[in-house]
Write an enzyme that holds these catalytic residues in place. Sequence first.
Site, PDB file in Angstrom:
ATOM      1  N   LYS A  94     -10.514  12.116  -3.251  1.00  0.00           N
ATOM      2  CA  LYS A  94     -10.497  10.692  -3.634  1.00  0.00           C
ATOM      3  C   LYS A  94     -11.305   9.882  -2.632  1.00  0.00           C
ATOM      4  CE  LYS A  94      -6.800   8.121  -2.420  1.00  0.00           C
ATOM      5  NZ  LYS A  94      -7.092   6.950  -1.598  1.00  0.00           N
ATOM      6  N   ASN A  95     -11.111  10.157  -1.345  1.00  0.00           N
ATOM      7  CA  ASN A  95     -11.709   9.301  -0.311  1.00  0.00           C
ATOM      8  C   ASN A  95     -13.177   9.599  -0.048  1.00  0.00           C
ATOM      9  OD1 ASN A  95      -9.261   8.100  -0.258  1.00  0.00           O
ATOM     10  ND2 ASN A  95      -8.626   8.932   1.727  1.00  0.00           N
ATOM     11  N   ARG A 131      -7.809  -1.772  -2.719  1.00  0.00           N
ATOM     12  CA  ARG A 131      -8.460  -2.219  -1.503  1.00  0.00           C
ATOM     13  C   ARG A 131      -9.836  -1.588  -1.353  1.00  0.00           C
ATOM     14  NH1 ARG A 131      -9.382  -0.737   3.162  1.00  0.00           N
ATOM     15  NH2 ARG A 131      -9.423  -2.261   4.837  1.00  0.00           N
ATOM     16  N   CYS A 155      -1.113  -3.989   2.471  1.00  0.00           N
ATOM     17  CA  CYS A 155      -0.384  -3.115   1.541  1.00  0.00           C
ATOM     18  C   CYS A 155       0.811  -2.574   2.312  1.00  0.00           C
ATOM     19  CB  CYS A 155      -1.290  -1.980   1.057  1.00  0.00           C
ATOM     20  SG  CYS A 155      -1.730  -0.851   2.357  1.00  0.00           S
ATOM     21  N   ARG A 169      -4.482  -4.044   6.950  1.00  0.00           N
ATOM     22  CA  ARG A 169      -5.729  -3.594   6.317  1.00  0.00           C
ATOM     23  C   ARG A 169      -6.840  -4.643   6.405  1.00  0.00           C
ATOM     24  NH1 ARG A 169      -4.394   0.856   3.080  1.00  0.00           N
ATOM     25  NH2 ARG A 169      -6.518   1.502   3.422  1.00  0.00           N
ATOM     26  N   ILE A 197     -10.553  -6.425   7.200  1.00  0.00           N
ATOM     27  CA  ILE A 197     -11.930  -5.942   6.960  1.00  0.00           C
ATOM     28  C   ILE A 197     -12.912  -6.611   7.932  1.00  0.00           C
ATOM     29  CG2 ILE A 197     -11.538  -5.332   4.523  1.00  0.00           C
ATOM     30  CD1 ILE A 197     -12.982  -7.943   3.765  1.00  0.00           C
ATOM     31  N   ASP A 198     -12.409  -7.086   9.060  1.00  0.00           N
ATOM     32  CA  ASP A 198     -13.283  -7.774  10.024  1.00  0.00           C
ATOM     33  C   ASP A 198     -14.407  -6.877  10.544  1.00  0.00           C
ATOM     34  OD1 ASP A 198     -11.108  -6.354  11.174  1.00  0.00           O
ATOM     35  OD2 ASP A 198     -11.556  -7.235  13.113  1.00  0.00           O
ATOM     36  N   LEU A 199     -14.139  -5.588  10.714  1.00  0.00           N
ATOM     37  CA  LEU A 199     -15.188  -4.677  11.230  1.00  0.00           C
ATOM     38  C   LEU A 199     -16.293  -4.492  10.181  1.00  0.00           C
ATOM     39  CD1 LEU A 199     -12.918  -1.975  12.928  1.00  0.00           C
ATOM     40  CD2 LEU A 199     -14.158  -3.849  14.042  1.00  0.00           C
ATOM     41  N   ASP A 209      -2.957  10.308   7.084  1.00  0.00           N
ATOM     42  CA  ASP A 209      -2.642  10.533   5.658  1.00  0.00           C
ATOM     43  C   ASP A 209      -1.762  11.747   5.434  1.00  0.00           C
ATOM     44  OD1 ASP A 209      -5.847   9.406   4.319  1.00  0.00           O
ATOM     45  OD2 ASP A 209      -4.145   8.347   5.180  1.00  0.00           O
ATOM     46  N   ARG A 213      -2.161   7.342  -7.704  1.00  0.00           N
ATOM     47  CA  ARG A 213      -3.417   6.811  -7.147  1.00  0.00           C
ATOM     48  C   ARG A 213      -4.209   7.915  -6.446  1.00  0.00           C
ATOM     49  NH1 ARG A 213      -2.897   2.279  -3.189  1.00  0.00           N
ATOM     50  NH2 ARG A 213      -5.122   2.707  -3.267  1.00  0.00           N
TER      51      ARG A 213
HETATM   52  C1  EPZ Z   1      -9.556   5.119   4.819  1.00  0.00           C
HETATM   53  O1  EPZ Z   1      -9.032   3.802   4.750  1.00  0.00           O
HETATM   54  C2  EPZ Z   1      -8.800   5.916   3.770  1.00  0.00           C
HETATM   55  N1  EPZ Z   1      -9.047   5.343   2.453  1.00  0.00           N
HETATM   56  C3  EPZ Z   1      -7.304   5.894   4.090  1.00  0.00           C
HETATM   57  O2  EPZ Z   1      -6.655   6.730   3.142  1.00  0.00           O
HETATM   58  C4  EPZ Z   1      -7.089   6.494   5.471  1.00  0.00           C
HETATM   59  O3  EPZ Z   1      -5.721   6.405   5.807  1.00  0.00           O
HETATM   60  C5  EPZ Z   1      -7.921   5.712   6.504  1.00  0.00           C
HETATM   61  O4  EPZ Z   1      -9.308   5.715   6.104  1.00  0.00           O
HETATM   62  C6  EPZ Z   1      -7.821   6.307   7.892  1.00  0.00           C
HETATM   63  O5  EPZ Z   1      -8.228   7.641   7.863  1.00  0.00           O
HETATM   64  C7  EPZ Z   1     -10.217   5.610   1.826  1.00  0.00           C
HETATM   65  O6  EPZ Z   1     -11.091   6.272   2.354  1.00  0.00           O
HETATM   66  C8  EPZ Z   1     -10.365   5.055   0.443  1.00  0.00           C
HETATM   67  P1  EPZ Z   1      -9.858   2.416   8.385  1.00  0.00           P
HETATM   68  P2  EPZ Z   1      -9.751   2.596   5.566  1.00  0.00           P
HETATM   69  O7  EPZ Z   1     -10.847   1.335   8.142  1.00  0.00           O
HETATM   70  O8  EPZ Z   1     -11.214   2.754   5.514  1.00  0.00           O
HETATM   71  C9  EPZ Z   1      -7.969  -1.127  10.928  1.00  0.00           C
HETATM   72  C10 EPZ Z   1      -5.044   7.328   1.569  1.00  0.00           C
HETATM   73  O9  EPZ Z   1      -3.837   7.555   1.717  1.00  0.00           O
HETATM   74  N2  EPZ Z   1      -9.158  -1.870  10.499  1.00  0.00           N
HETATM   75  O10 EPZ Z   1     -10.268   3.626   9.158  1.00  0.00           O
HETATM   76  O11 EPZ Z   1      -9.165   1.327   5.109  1.00  0.00           O
HETATM   77  C11 EPZ Z   1      -7.002  -0.926   9.771  1.00  0.00           C
HETATM   78  O12 EPZ Z   1      -6.157  -2.055   9.646  1.00  0.00           O
HETATM   79  C12 EPZ Z   1      -5.673   6.137   2.264  1.00  0.00           C
HETATM   80  O13 EPZ Z   1      -5.846   8.036   0.893  1.00  0.00           O
HETATM   81  C13 EPZ Z   1      -9.416  -3.132  11.053  1.00  0.00           C
HETATM   82  O14 EPZ Z   1      -8.652  -3.623  11.895  1.00  0.00           O
HETATM   83  O15 EPZ Z   1      -9.228   2.910   7.037  1.00  0.00           O
HETATM   84  C14 EPZ Z   1      -6.253   0.316  10.151  1.00  0.00           C
HETATM   85  O16 EPZ Z   1      -5.190  -0.030  11.018  1.00  0.00           O
HETATM   86  C15 EPZ Z   1      -4.655   5.268   2.982  1.00  0.00           C
HETATM   87  N3  EPZ Z   1     -10.501  -3.831  10.648  1.00  0.00           N
HETATM   88  C16 EPZ Z   1      -7.285   1.143  10.913  1.00  0.00           C
HETATM   89  O17 EPZ Z   1      -8.320   0.227  11.282  1.00  0.00           O
HETATM   90  C17 EPZ Z   1     -11.370  -3.325   9.713  1.00  0.00           C
HETATM   91  O18 EPZ Z   1     -12.379  -4.011   9.386  1.00  0.00           O
HETATM   92  C18 EPZ Z   1      -7.881   2.267  10.117  1.00  0.00           C
HETATM   93  O19 EPZ Z   1      -8.560   1.711   9.051  1.00  0.00           O
HETATM   94  C19 EPZ Z   1     -11.098  -2.060   9.153  1.00  0.00           C
HETATM   95  C20 EPZ Z   1      -9.996  -1.347   9.570  1.00  0.00           C
END
Ligand code: EPZ
Length: 429
Positions: free
Chosen positions: A22-23, A94, A118, A123, A125-127, A307, A399
């Site tokens: 999925k990811n 998201r 969620c 979650r 998206i600032d980065l 995950d 999902r």
């Molecule tokens: C991806 O989410 C995956 N989803 C998630 O899988 C997975 O848990 C996560 O990566 C970590 O491995 C998809 O790929 C669709 P992140 P993502 O940006 O990209 C913080 C599942 O169960 N953050 O690495 O959203 C955020 O809040 C899902 O399949 C910021 O602060 O993960 C979190 O605490 C759940 N600012 C951490 O980083 C940002 O701009 C990790 O987020 C972005 C993220």
Amino acid sequence: MDKLVIEGGTPLSGTIRIHGAKNAALPILAASLLAEEPVAIRNVPRLLDIEVMLDILRELGCKARYDNDNRSVAVDSTMAGSSHIPEFLMRQMRSSVFLTGPLLARFGEVQLYQPGGCAIGERKIDLHLRGLAALGADIQEKGSRIVCRAPELRGTEVILDFPSVGATENIMMAAVKAKGRTVIVGAAREPEIQDLQNFLNRMGARVRGAGTDTIQIDGVESLHGGEYEIIPDRIVTGTVMVAAAATRGEVSIEGTQPAHLTSLIHVLRRAGVQIEIGNDIMKVGAYARPKAVERVVTSPYPAFPTDLQAQLMVMLALSEGVSLIKETVFEGRFKHVDELCRMGADIRVDLNNAFIRGVPELYGTSVEATDLRAGAALVIAGLAAQGRTVVEQVHHIDRGYDRIEEMFARLGGQIIRETNEREIVHQAR
Ligand code: EPZ
């Protein structure tokens, strides 16, 4: 709403093949917007999130067709004309945020909305937005509405102070047609990012370094169409491995990439689980009560994946001894603990630490899925528990798992899906 009814206590056994990731599929489907010709993507799992992503692509003017028989998707984005991601779809999934980079690269403008938190965390998206701004995008935020404009994107060095998977992927997709070279420093290293790099390069992009913490993208004029096959889902694979261990079964898993699961394999072996590794097959056997594992810390790839945290907790809840799981990626990813304790688990949470004292048995009861992986963990708990477990709010699980009940029933699990007939009649009116 559907529910899953599970009669626990049967050790899983048999062979299963794992569906596509999925990811990996979600960012690759978003990246199809960058192609000036149709693309065909194979091994795409049949999941709610994939359906939502296809709906968004259609909303943007693409032709997107899912072929149920061979799990492939054909996307023709040549007629795409809109760059507005509808708020209700952003909030529904998201991962729609993955469309920001491709839409910016294609149309020079994108309107989206804060996806909102969620069950597992805020979650933010600032980065993502900071990375796009570094490439030259003007970002205007008005409440939850965000408008990004970039008549021209220019390559630059982007430093991520956290290896965000989504931010890495969004910046990669925005940079493939930027002027000049982009270097992402502190990039996420997940296998799904390597899959995205391979897909983009198949379409004529020039990306390298995915899988390391530094990714280099040299902008090109245009991307052509092509065909691609998604990697197997390492989280679904890990879910099956933990289920085999928790039910003391013996399961062979085909069509997977063991190298993507090194950290889980290491933890399961420490718990006394037998794991034999072939090229694209793994045999997982548990012939005694698992041993506790002193400390497991979730962290970005290649460390132990967040995950798989909820799923592993179920096996440790049945192990001999005391284990600690520290969750460092998401601030709210212990929602499954209360439900497991209602099944007889002995788990105490202190901030982002879960202290798990193993018990000999769990007992079936009615439980509620709060998010995708917590739901999968409750299914594993039901399969391992004595008696009947009913898992509600199954849409969370759908999902990320393609008919989870069929997957585990094929391995001998006593599990069926009950669809609320009244609801179907109501929907049919
Ligand atoms: C991806 O989410 C995956 N989803 C998630 O899988 C997975 O848990 C996560 O990566 C970590 O491995 C998809 O790929 C669709 P992140 P993502 O940006 O990209 C913080 C599942 O169960 N953050 O690495 O959203 C955020 O809040 C899902 O399949 C910021 O602060 O993960 C979190 O605490 C759940 N600012 C951490 O980083 C940002 O701009 C990790 O987020 C972005 C993220």
